[in-house]
Enzyme design. Structure first.
Site, PDB file in Angstrom:
ATOM      1  N   ARG A   1       0.818  -1.223   0.000  1.00  0.00           N
ATOM      2  CA  ARG A   1       0.000   0.000   0.000  1.00  0.00           C
ATOM      3  C   ARG A   1       0.852   1.274   0.000  1.00  0.00           C
ATOM      4  O   ARG A   1       0.450   2.282   0.591  1.00  0.00           O
ATOM      5  CB  ARG A   1      -0.926   0.058   1.232  1.00  0.00           C
ATOM      6  CG  ARG A   1      -2.071  -0.911   1.207  1.00  0.00           C
ATOM      7  CD  ARG A   1      -3.253  -0.343   0.430  1.00  0.00           C
ATOM      8  NE  ARG A   1      -4.275  -1.353   0.252  1.00  0.00           N
ATOM      9  CZ  ARG A   1      -5.295  -1.541   1.097  1.00  0.00           C
ATOM     10  NH1 ARG A   1      -5.447  -0.773   2.132  1.00  0.00           N
ATOM     11  NH2 ARG A   1      -6.162  -2.488   0.867  1.00  0.00           N
TER      12      ARG A   1
ATOM     13  N   ARG B   1      -3.387   6.601   1.021  1.00  0.00           N
ATOM     14  CA  ARG B   1      -3.927   7.793   1.673  1.00  0.00           C
ATOM     15  C   ARG B   1      -3.007   8.493   2.660  1.00  0.00           C
ATOM     16  O   ARG B   1      -3.274   9.615   3.058  1.00  0.00           O
ATOM     17  CB  ARG B   1      -5.250   7.449   2.363  1.00  0.00           C
ATOM     18  CG  ARG B   1      -6.389   7.262   1.391  1.00  0.00           C
ATOM     19  CD  ARG B   1      -7.580   6.597   2.028  1.00  0.00           C
ATOM     20  NE  ARG B   1      -7.277   5.202   2.349  1.00  0.00           N
ATOM     21  CZ  ARG B   1      -8.164   4.336   2.850  1.00  0.00           C
ATOM     22  NH1 ARG B   1      -9.395   4.721   3.112  1.00  0.00           N
ATOM     23  NH2 ARG B   1      -7.823   3.097   3.088  1.00  0.00           N
TER      24      ARG B   1
ATOM     25  N   TYR C   1     -14.647 -12.081  -0.172  1.00  0.00           N
ATOM     26  CA  TYR C   1     -15.384 -10.847  -0.467  1.00  0.00           C
ATOM     27  C   TYR C   1     -16.607 -11.135  -1.347  1.00  0.00           C
ATOM     28  O   TYR C   1     -17.660 -10.517  -1.193  1.00  0.00           O
ATOM     29  CB  TYR C   1     -14.477  -9.827  -1.161  1.00  0.00           C
ATOM     30  CG  TYR C   1     -13.443  -9.234  -0.221  1.00  0.00           C
ATOM     31  CD1 TYR C   1     -13.769  -8.176   0.629  1.00  0.00           C
ATOM     32  CD2 TYR C   1     -12.149  -9.742  -0.159  1.00  0.00           C
ATOM     33  CE1 TYR C   1     -12.834  -7.640   1.498  1.00  0.00           C
ATOM     34  CE2 TYR C   1     -11.205  -9.208   0.710  1.00  0.00           C
ATOM     35  CZ  TYR C   1     -11.560  -8.156   1.532  1.00  0.00           C
ATOM     36  OH  TYR C   1     -10.628  -7.641   2.400  1.00  0.00           O
TER      37      TYR C   1
ATOM     38  N   ARG D   1      -6.767  11.523  -5.701  1.00  0.00           N
ATOM     39  CA  ARG D   1      -7.960  10.723  -5.393  1.00  0.00           C
ATOM     40  C   ARG D   1      -9.211  11.609  -5.402  1.00  0.00           C
ATOM     41  O   ARG D   1     -10.244  11.232  -5.939  1.00  0.00           O
ATOM     42  CB  ARG D   1      -7.736  10.061  -4.046  1.00  0.00           C
ATOM     43  CG  ARG D   1      -8.931   9.591  -3.313  1.00  0.00           C
ATOM     44  CD  ARG D   1      -9.349   8.194  -3.693  1.00  0.00           C
ATOM     45  NE  ARG D   1     -10.030   7.567  -2.590  1.00  0.00           N
ATOM     46  CZ  ARG D   1     -11.169   8.014  -2.063  1.00  0.00           C
ATOM     47  NH1 ARG D   1     -11.734   9.085  -2.539  1.00  0.00           N
ATOM     48  NH2 ARG D   1     -11.722   7.374  -1.058  1.00  0.00           N
TER      49      ARG D   1
ATOM     50  N   ASP E   1      -6.587  -2.708  -7.542  1.00  0.00           N
ATOM     51  CA  ASP E   1      -7.110  -3.380  -6.357  1.00  0.00           C
ATOM     52  C   ASP E   1      -7.257  -4.859  -6.648  1.00  0.00           C
ATOM     53  O   ASP E   1      -7.323  -5.255  -7.817  1.00  0.00           O
ATOM     54  CB  ASP E   1      -8.463  -2.784  -5.946  1.00  0.00           C
ATOM     55  CG  ASP E   1      -8.779  -3.111  -4.499  1.00  0.00           C
ATOM     56  OD1 ASP E   1      -8.188  -2.486  -3.609  1.00  0.00           O
ATOM     57  OD2 ASP E   1      -9.572  -4.037  -4.259  1.00  0.00           O
TER      58      ASP E   1
HETATM   59  O1  CP3 Z   1       0.247  -1.576  -2.527  1.00  0.00           O
HETATM   60  C1  CP3 Z   1      -0.079  -0.662  -3.308  1.00  0.00           C
HETATM   61  O2  CP3 Z   1       0.265   0.533  -3.153  1.00  0.00           O
HETATM   62  C2  CP3 Z   1      -0.843  -1.036  -4.554  1.00  0.00           C
HETATM   63  C3  CP3 Z   1      -2.258  -0.878  -4.547  1.00  0.00           C
HETATM   64  C4  CP3 Z   1      -3.185  -1.796  -3.755  1.00  0.00           C
HETATM   65  C5  CP3 Z   1      -4.426  -1.323  -3.277  1.00  0.00           C
HETATM   66  N1  CP3 Z   1      -5.126  -2.382  -2.768  1.00  0.00           N
HETATM   67  C6  CP3 Z   1      -4.882   0.063  -3.379  1.00  0.00           C
HETATM   68  C7  CP3 Z   1      -5.972   0.509  -2.507  1.00  0.00           C
HETATM   69  C8  CP3 Z   1      -3.116  -3.150  -3.443  1.00  0.00           C
HETATM   70  C9  CP3 Z   1      -1.964  -4.131  -3.666  1.00  0.00           C
HETATM   71  C10 CP3 Z   1      -4.364  -3.512  -2.840  1.00  0.00           C
HETATM   72  C11 CP3 Z   1      -4.691  -4.888  -2.424  1.00  0.00           C
HETATM   73  C12 CP3 Z   1      -5.924  -5.159  -1.669  1.00  0.00           C
HETATM   74  N2  CP3 Z   1      -7.160  -4.566  -1.795  1.00  0.00           N
HETATM   75  C13 CP3 Z   1      -6.048  -6.171  -0.699  1.00  0.00           C
HETATM   76  C14 CP3 Z   1      -4.957  -7.149  -0.334  1.00  0.00           C
HETATM   77  C15 CP3 Z   1      -3.893  -6.499   0.461  1.00  0.00           C
HETATM   78  C16 CP3 Z   1      -4.236  -6.254   1.868  1.00  0.00           C
HETATM   79  O3  CP3 Z   1      -4.241  -5.071   2.268  1.00  0.00           O
HETATM   80  O4  CP3 Z   1      -4.411  -7.220   2.588  1.00  0.00           O
HETATM   81  C17 CP3 Z   1      -7.369  -6.150  -0.200  1.00  0.00           C
HETATM   82  C18 CP3 Z   1      -7.934  -7.041   0.876  1.00  0.00           C
HETATM   83  C19 CP3 Z   1      -8.068  -5.151  -0.905  1.00  0.00           C
HETATM   84  C20 CP3 Z   1      -9.509  -4.778  -0.799  1.00  0.00           C
HETATM   85  C21 CP3 Z   1      -9.614  -3.373  -0.367  1.00  0.00           C
HETATM   86  N3  CP3 Z   1      -9.415  -2.304  -1.208  1.00  0.00           N
HETATM   87  C22 CP3 Z   1      -9.798  -2.873   0.949  1.00  0.00           C
HETATM   88  C23 CP3 Z   1     -10.051  -3.719   2.161  1.00  0.00           C
HETATM   89  C24 CP3 Z   1      -9.701  -1.474   0.867  1.00  0.00           C
HETATM   90  C25 CP3 Z   1      -9.750  -0.482   1.993  1.00  0.00           C
HETATM   91  C26 CP3 Z   1     -11.048   0.194   2.103  1.00  0.00           C
HETATM   92  C27 CP3 Z   1     -10.965   1.342   3.069  1.00  0.00           C
HETATM   93  O5  CP3 Z   1     -11.832   2.236   2.933  1.00  0.00           O
HETATM   94  O6  CP3 Z   1     -10.069   1.392   3.922  1.00  0.00           O
HETATM   95  C28 CP3 Z   1      -9.470  -1.145  -0.480  1.00  0.00           C
HETATM   96  C29 CP3 Z   1      -9.319   0.208  -1.036  1.00  0.00           C
HETATM   97  C30 CP3 Z   1      -7.940   0.597  -1.463  1.00  0.00           C
HETATM   98  N4  CP3 Z   1      -7.142  -0.172  -2.247  1.00  0.00           N
HETATM   99  C31 CP3 Z   1      -7.274   1.836  -1.187  1.00  0.00           C
HETATM  100  C32 CP3 Z   1      -6.045   1.777  -1.854  1.00  0.00           C
HETATM  101  C33 CP3 Z   1      -5.015   2.861  -1.933  1.00  0.00           C
HETATM  102  C34 CP3 Z   1      -7.826   2.988  -0.406  1.00  0.00           C
HETATM  103  C35 CP3 Z   1      -8.954   3.544  -1.190  1.00  0.00           C
HETATM  104  C36 CP3 Z   1      -9.109   5.040  -1.112  1.00  0.00           C
HETATM  105  O7  CP3 Z   1      -8.268   5.781  -1.666  1.00  0.00           O
HETATM  106  O8  CP3 Z   1     -10.114   5.420  -0.548  1.00  0.00           O
END
Ligand code: CP3
Length: 351
Positions: free
Chosen positions: A27, A31, A154, A40, A77
């Protein structure tokens, strides 16, 4: 193709000597960075950001421009695959991902089509190509996917979950249905990652975020087996170089030998496993990635340095370590602490 100026990350995965331990952060585009929040907002919401090739490229490069990371990761994602399968992904502020049409019945699973990335997920391969071009050989680009088990949690729960009631009921009551779903997901992930590789991804990581909630036997049957199928289905060589694959099961510390047996190149560790003991268990078969507790980044520079040194010491000298956090960075972290983290890894691991 431009030459790679910094190949520490790929060398460490190939268990070749490096001048210092490579580091990146799960990640890393996200944010905690004010420049990410700005883009964003410009995109409107998270999925629109993922689908806008120029903006997705811009945010993927932000952490590379700001810190000395040794790898970039595709900005996207893991839930793009279920979205492409027609489940209708959306995000609710503060509640995480949700699906309009979660899987409820056997018929829902029967009706699912395997993903054709070139047709259904072109925005992802477009982002890979553009990020790769804009990186211009500075560091390698990592592609990624969720594991079939993690994607299925999911898809069946319809959202994030603590106890996984629906998918676990299916696992014990209708295991054939779950296997059918996992098989379709494994074939989709193979197609998806191979398309990322042919578009320029130089390594791939599979995020098995929820494998650790399974019983010992269920892990082997419902998560590991499908990751192994993926490892065997991936194109492992492109542009004259090996394309390594990293498996990351959060909470998977007890299954390292099994993970190494899949034929992967690297294993991601969360912070609950001692990396030195992990290394003794897998020997010279795979590289290890990890594994600082992301919460350390809430402390201060000297505490971060102390924790970095202790992980480097635990791993010991020699090849095969990629430094990372044990899970993704959280939005509340001060970017100055990320700088302290990256610099400490490079400074204290200098050969
Ligand atoms: O690592 C990186 O920088 C690359 C991008 C990346 C994102 N998600 C961007 C993201 C990667 C590799 C993921 C993987 C991902 N997404 C996983 C597996 C990794 C882990 O963390 O265990 C999972 C379970 C997801 C599903 C998902 N997407 C969740 C649970 C969330 C968070 C929701 C929240 O509101 O907190 C996301 C959203 C997400 N994916 C964000 C980012 C930067 C935040 C979204 C935003 O900008 O609001």
């Amino acid at each position: 193709m431009t030459e790679l100026k910094n190949d520490r990350f790929l060398r460490a995965l190939a268990r070749q000597p490096v001048d210092r331990t490579p580091v990146w952060m799960m990640r890393q585009a996200g944010r905690y960075l004010p420049e990410y929040r700005k883009i964003r907002n410009q995109a409107g919401d998270f999925m629109s950001l993922c689908k806008n090739t120029d903006l997705a490229c811009e945010v993927a490069l932000q952490p590379i421009d700001r810190f000395n990371f040794d790898a970039a990761i595709l900005f996207s994602d893991i839930l793009t695959i279920p979205d492409a399968m027609g489940l209708g992904l959306y995000f609710v502020e503060g509640e995480g991902p949700k699906f309009h049409k979660p899987l409820r019945t056997e018929t829902d699973i029967n009706d699912l089509n395997i993903v054709d990335t070139k047709r259904d997920l072109k925005y992802v391969t477009d982002a890979v190509s553009l990020i790769r071009r804009e990186l211009n050989g500075r560091v390698p680009l990592i592609g990624f996917s969720g594991s079939p088990w993690t994607l299925a949690t999911y898809m069946i729960e319809g959202q994030s979950s603590r106890d996984f009631p629906n998918i676990k009921m299916m696992l014990y009551k209708q295991p054939e249905s779950l296997h059918q779903l996992l098989d379709k997901l494994a074939l989709s992930v193979i197609n998806y990652l191979n398309a990322q590789i042919s578009s320029g991804a130089q390594a791939v990581q599979i995020f098995d975020t929820w494998g650790g909630v399974l019983s010992h036997d269920a892990y082997a049957e419902f998560s590991l087996a499908y990751m192994e199928k993926i490892v065997n289905g991936l194109v492992r060589h492109s542009e004259g170089r090996d394309v390594p694959v990293i498996l990351f099961t959060k909470g998977g510390g007890q299954w390292l030998e099994l993970l190494a047996d899949t034929g992967c190149d690297g294993i991601g560790l969360d912070w609950t496993t001692d990396i030195g003991s992990a290394r003794r268990r897998v020997g010279d078969r795979v590289a290890l990635q990890g594994n600082m507790d992301p919460a350390v980044l809430r402390s201060d520079q000297s505490s971060i340095e102390y924790q970095v040194k202790s992980i480097l010491q635990s791993y010991g000298t020699g090849v095969g370590h990629i430094f990372n956090l044990g899970h993704g960075i959280t939005p509340d972290i001060d970017p100055n602490n990320v700088k302290a983290f990256v610099d400490a890894v490079h400074q204290y691991s200098q050969r």
